[in-house]
Design a protein around this motif. Structure first.
Motif, PDB file in Angstrom:
ATOM      1  N   ARG A 109       8.935  -5.637  18.612  1.00  0.00           N
ATOM      2  CA  ARG A 109       8.422  -6.539  18.087  1.00  0.00           C
ATOM      3  C   ARG A 109       8.051  -6.055  16.436  1.00  0.00           C
ATOM      4  NH1 ARG A 109       3.256  -7.363  20.238  1.00  0.00           N
ATOM      5  NH2 ARG A 109       3.945  -5.539  20.985  1.00  0.00           N
ATOM      6  N   ALA A 110       9.325  -5.379  15.844  1.00  0.00           N
ATOM      7  CA  ALA A 110       8.761  -4.675  14.355  1.00  0.00           C
ATOM      8  C   ALA A 110       9.115  -5.722  13.311  1.00  0.00           C
ATOM      9  CB  ALA A 110      10.070  -3.795  14.341  1.00  0.00           C
TER      10      ALA A 110
ATOM     11  N   TYR B  51       5.060  -0.540   7.599  1.00  0.00           N
ATOM     12  CA  TYR B  51       6.002   0.291   7.337  1.00  0.00           C
ATOM     13  C   TYR B  51       6.292   0.987   6.106  1.00  0.00           C
ATOM     14  CZ  TYR B  51       8.172  -0.668  11.707  1.00  0.00           C
ATOM     15  OH  TYR B  51       8.237  -0.886  13.302  1.00  0.00           O
TER      16      TYR B  51
ATOM     17  N   PHE C 282      -4.798   1.549  12.596  1.00  0.00           N
ATOM     18  CA  PHE C 282      -4.127   2.666  12.105  1.00  0.00           C
ATOM     19  C   PHE C 282      -4.980   3.823  11.656  1.00  0.00           C
ATOM     20  CE2 PHE C 282      -1.149   4.648   9.081  1.00  0.00           C
ATOM     21  CZ  PHE C 282      -0.005   4.327   9.402  1.00  0.00           C
TER      22      PHE C 282
ATOM     23  N   TYR D 170       0.713  -1.292  -0.065  1.00  0.00           N
ATOM     24  CA  TYR D 170      -0.048  -0.113  -0.032  1.00  0.00           C
ATOM     25  C   TYR D 170       0.945   1.200  -0.177  1.00  0.00           C
ATOM     26  CZ  TYR D 170      -3.288  -3.688   0.877  1.00  0.00           C
ATOM     27  OH  TYR D 170      -3.741  -4.881   1.174  1.00  0.00           O
TER      28      TYR D 170
ATOM     29  N   PHE E 104      -5.579  -4.200   7.799  1.00  0.00           N
ATOM     30  CA  PHE E 104      -5.015  -3.050   8.465  1.00  0.00           C
ATOM     31  C   PHE E 104      -5.119  -1.968   7.481  1.00  0.00           C
ATOM     32  CE2 PHE E 104      -1.071  -0.956   6.801  1.00  0.00           C
ATOM     33  CZ  PHE E 104      -1.026   0.051   7.605  1.00  0.00           C
ATOM     34  N   PHE E 105      -5.313  -2.295   6.075  1.00  0.00           N
ATOM     35  CA  PHE E 105      -5.388  -0.996   5.214  1.00  0.00           C
ATOM     36  C   PHE E 105      -6.780  -0.606   4.978  1.00  0.00           C
ATOM     37  CE2 PHE E 105      -5.037   1.012   1.036  1.00  0.00           C
ATOM     38  CZ  PHE E 105      -4.056   1.794   1.265  1.00  0.00           C
TER      39      PHE E 105
ATOM     40  N   ILE F 179       6.742   0.849  18.053  1.00  0.00           N
ATOM     41  CA  ILE F 179       5.362   0.716  18.195  1.00  0.00           C
ATOM     42  C   ILE F 179       4.973   0.195  19.562  1.00  0.00           C
ATOM     43  CG2 ILE F 179       3.411  -0.629  17.097  1.00  0.00           C
ATOM     44  CD1 ILE F 179       4.508  -0.215  14.549  1.00  0.00           C
TER      45      ILE F 179
ATOM     46  N   TYR G 250      -5.897   6.800  11.269  1.00  0.00           N
ATOM     47  CA  TYR G 250      -5.429   8.391  10.610  1.00  0.00           C
ATOM     48  C   TYR G 250      -6.181   9.536  10.890  1.00  0.00           C
ATOM     49  CZ  TYR G 250      -3.425  11.261   7.026  1.00  0.00           C
ATOM     50  OH  TYR G 250      -2.655  12.150   6.422  1.00  0.00           O
TER      51      TYR G 250
ATOM     52  N   ILE H  72       6.684   5.453  15.394  1.00  0.00           N
ATOM     53  CA  ILE H  72       7.639   4.341  14.800  1.00  0.00           C
ATOM     54  C   ILE H  72       9.063   4.862  15.540  1.00  0.00           C
ATOM     55  CG2 ILE H  72       8.803   3.853  12.561  1.00  0.00           C
ATOM     56  CD1 ILE H  72       6.237   2.941  12.262  1.00  0.00           C
TER      57      ILE H  72
ATOM     58  N   LEU I 150       0.563  12.474  10.969  1.00  0.00           N
ATOM     59  CA  LEU I 150       1.793  12.058  10.395  1.00  0.00           C
ATOM     60  C   LEU I 150       2.917  12.119  11.231  1.00  0.00           C
ATOM     61  CD1 LEU I 150       1.484  13.546   6.788  1.00  0.00           C
ATOM     62  CD2 LEU I 150       1.623  11.270   7.232  1.00  0.00           C
TER      63      LEU I 150
ATOM     64  N   PHE J   3      -7.396   1.737   7.548  1.00  0.00           N
ATOM     65  CA  PHE J   3      -6.774   3.180   7.231  1.00  0.00           C
ATOM     66  C   PHE J   3      -7.557   3.837   6.248  1.00  0.00           C
ATOM     67  CE2 PHE J   3      -3.617   5.085   4.285  1.00  0.00           C
ATOM     68  CZ  PHE J   3      -3.324   5.941   5.117  1.00  0.00           C
TER      69      PHE J   3
ATOM     70  N   ARG K 153       7.296  -5.366   8.234  1.00  0.00           N
ATOM     71  CA  ARG K 153       5.960  -5.603   8.021  1.00  0.00           C
ATOM     72  C   ARG K 153       5.273  -4.334   7.050  1.00  0.00           C
ATOM     73  NH1 ARG K 153       4.370  -5.862  13.849  1.00  0.00           N
ATOM     74  NH2 ARG K 153       4.391  -3.547  13.486  1.00  0.00           N
TER      75      ARG K 153
ATOM     76  N   ILE L 221       2.442   9.574  13.653  1.00  0.00           N
ATOM     77  CA  ILE L 221       3.092   8.037  13.240  1.00  0.00           C
ATOM     78  C   ILE L 221       4.463   8.163  13.340  1.00  0.00           C
ATOM     79  CG2 ILE L 221       3.141   6.623  11.105  1.00  0.00           C
ATOM     80  CD1 ILE L 221       0.320   7.945  10.419  1.00  0.00           C
TER      81      ILE L 221
ATOM     82  N   PHE M 188      -2.861   2.806  18.392  1.00  0.00           N
ATOM     83  CA  PHE M 188      -2.106   1.943  17.518  1.00  0.00           C
ATOM     84  C   PHE M 188      -1.513   0.832  18.570  1.00  0.00           C
ATOM     85  CE2 PHE M 188       1.233   0.786  14.627  1.00  0.00           C
ATOM     86  CZ  PHE M 188       0.405   0.287  13.842  1.00  0.00           C
TER      87      PHE M 188
ATOM     88  N   ARG N  43      -4.162  -1.890  17.109  1.00  0.00           N
ATOM     89  CA  ARG N  43      -3.518  -1.875  15.851  1.00  0.00           C
ATOM     90  C   ARG N  43      -4.462  -1.583  14.913  1.00  0.00           C
ATOM     91  NH1 ARG N  43       1.795  -4.052  15.998  1.00  0.00           N
ATOM     92  NH2 ARG N  43       1.823  -3.592  18.148  1.00  0.00           N
TER      93      ARG N  43
END
Lengths: 296, 290
Positions: free
Chosen positions: B287-288, A87, B34, A32, B93-94, B235, B36, B231, B224, B97, A84, B227, B28, B32
């Motif tokens: 845990r990335a 990212y 996302f 994505y 996830f997407f 996370i 926005y 990161i 942004l 989002f 993942r 986020i 998040f 989990r």
């Protein structure tokens, strides 16, 4: 009126290329990207600069812009595709913001907020594409080319590897695929195809400025494929058509105050995104079986 | 001297960023999602505060409380009526989002229709700058935001470590199935998370509306930055998100020392790409990897 329709059709074909190339990574690879407008912009600036300083031939500008986009796509794919999926979204958002800053601040090259003006008329095999009709034919040919490339790629072993990785990365790796490499190539192809749209756009409107290449544009392109249907061949083109006809259609609703038209349009497509995600995440002509498209 | 002033400005900005980011990190990290539309919550709180305090002349504390409450209601409603139905079937996830982004677009344009697209701000004597010696200038609100950030982080640490709900929220981020096994309802916990996360963005929204003003599109930048900070911090780590926000604020401010102001906006994202390249798990994350 004819000019208006030709204009609209050219913009639809350019958006169709943008949407189809983004669909290649979202629909087939499950990657994505939020940086598609950045690549669109990189290509438009590259195309405009080449047209001004080197040659106005599409056969020079398009390959150069495609190479530029493919090379720059590595900036996000190399760091983020190793980890993942989240990212990549984040990295591409970051690249989108950086690209916009570069477009508006690297004034010596990009002309800052004023942009680059006076892009000459495009030529192809020595002919000047002066009329809208001829440019529309070229745009449609490009759209057909991009759609064809994606259609063919999706049916090669490369396309099957992509879908395998999308559906189950660990299993694909166990079968000897290199997910990072395959995904990196897919992103480079998608960005290069997006480059065609950028060059066409620069020649069509004959100037480029940062306003066109914002994160909102990235979302608009994403909205096109989501509304049309991810992972389908014609979904993105249908989506591009809908997104472009929407503002034209709204102008006929005379009870809406003209000042709010732009906002109303955004509210409609924002709302459509939410409702589609809740009730039909695969889009208008997407497969009804969500598992195929969105499970990863 | 310029450097010191930029450092002080950076601390204030960093405190604001930390406040923005920690709300996103709570949501998040635990659910989990996302989220926005976290930026939208910020903009709604800011505009309600502006509308009540500046246009209707409601006392500022009442306006602030009401705006923060509205932000919490917005966050919880999103979880309940948008994210939950999507997650019920095949929610990825997407998908979440995109829906979240759509909400942001709709809200942004409703605000443009109601208040116009231009910049609004609240005039308060607290934004006046005071010379703290040596030519370094600090505003009262700047000091307030640094203090607010410190206090909120202390409160949050206590809340997550010592209260039942806090412990449950941390458990939710570790293993939702196990939470269910212990007879807790993950759905209900997710509502608490959204309430807490939305509440946490309120101080940043209120202060920033006074200090820098607000536009309907401000939400993009807020989320942004949030986020990026999450990161960078790693996370799931709230400490990390706070520290990430602080780093981004400092970097953005100090960048002006060497670069022109236009470029400083990109600094945060260059740092973000650097972290994804070199240390994707962030400062405190574990845990990335896939």
């Amino acid at each position: 009126m004819v000019g208006y329709i030709l204009n609209l059709l050219i913009l639809v074909s350019i958006s169709g290329i943008l949407a189809a190339s983004l669909n290649f990574i979202i629909g087939y690879a499950g990657i994505y990207s939020m940086a598609h407008a950045a690549f669109f912009g990189i290509a438009a600036y590259t195309g405009a600069l080449i047209a001004l300083h080197v040659s106005a031939s599409l056969l020079v500008a398009i390959p150069a812009a495609m190479a530029m986009c493919a090379a720059l796509s590595l900036v996000i794919s190399l760091p983020s595709l190793r980890v993942r999926g989240e990212y990549f979204v984040v990295a591409s958002l970051g690249l989108q913001m950086i690209a916009f800053t570069v477009f508006s601040e690297w004034k010596d090259v990009t002309g800052g907020l004023g942009g680059i003006t006076g892009v000459p008329i495009a030529t192809l095999f020595g002919y000047k594409l002066r009329s809208l009709e001829s440019f529309l034919v070229v745009s449609l040919a490009c759209l057909a080319f991009v759609t064809g490339v994606i259609y063919v790629l999706a049916r090669t072993s490369f396309g099957r590897s992509l879908r395998a990785i999308r559906d189950n990365e660990v299993a694909a790796a166990a079968f000897g695929k290199n997910p990072t490499l395959v995904k990196t190539i897919a992103v480079a192809i998608s960005s290069a195809l997006c480059g065609i749209a950028g060059v066409l756009y620069a020649f069509h409107v004959s100037f480029v400025n940062p306003e066109t290449f914002t994160v909102d544009q990235s979302v608009l392109i994403m909205a096109m494929i989501i509304i049309g249907g991810t992972g389908t061949v014609f979904g993105p083109i249908l989506g591009a058509l809908i997104i472009h006809l929407l503002p034209a259609g709204l102008t006929y609703l005379t009870f809406l105050p003209a000042r709010e038209l732009a906002s109303m349009q955004q509210i409609i497509y924002g709302g459509a995104m939410v409702l589609l995600m809740i009730y039909r995440p695969s889009g208008i002509i997407g497969r009804a079986n969500l598992k195929d498209t969105w499970s990863k | 001297m310029l450097f010191l002033q930029l450092l002080v400005d950076g601390l204030q900005l960093g405190a604001l960023y930390a406040l923005m980011a920690v709300g996103f990190a709570v949501i998040f990290g635990s659910t989990r999602v996302f989220h926005y539309a976290h930026g939208t919550t910020y903009v709604i709180i800011g505009y309600l505060f502006y509308w009540l305090a500046e246009r209707l002349h409601v006392p500022w504390w009442l306006a602030a409380a009401f705006a923060a409450f509205a932000g919490v209601v917005f966050g919880v409603a999103l979880d309940r009526y948008v994210y939950r139905p999507i997650q019920r079937d095949e929610g990825s996830f997407f998908t979440v989002f995109v829906a979240s982004f759509g909400i942001g677009v709709v809200a942004e344009n409703i605000i443009i229709i109601l208040f116009g697209a231009s910049f609004v701000s609240i005039s308060t004597p607290l934004t006046r700058a005071a010379d703290v010696g040596g030519g370094i200038v600090v505003s009262y609100l700047g000091i307030f935001s640094v203090l607010a950030a410190g206090l909120l982080f202390t409160f949050l640490n206590w809340f997550l470590a010592r209260t039942d709900v806090g412990v449950a929220l941390r458990a939710l981020s570790e293993n939702p199935e196990l939470v269910r096994g212990f007879g807790l309802n993950p759905r209900k916990l997710s509502q608490y998370t959204f309430a807490l996360g939305s509440l946490l963005v309120a101080p940043a929204a209120l202060v920033a509306t006074c200090v820098t003003g607000l536009t309907p599109t401000a939400g993009h930048r807020v989320v942004l930055i949030s986020i990026a900070a999450s990161i960078i911090g790693g996370i799931g780590s709230l400490r990390g998100a706070g520290l990430g926000g602080l780093i981004l604020g400092l970097a953005e401010s100090l960048a002006v020392w060497k670069l022109s102001t236009g470029w400083s906006e990109a600094v945060a994202f260059v740092i973000l790409l650097g972290f994804i390249l070199a240390r994707p798990s962030g400062l405190f994350g574990t845990r990335a990897r896939v």
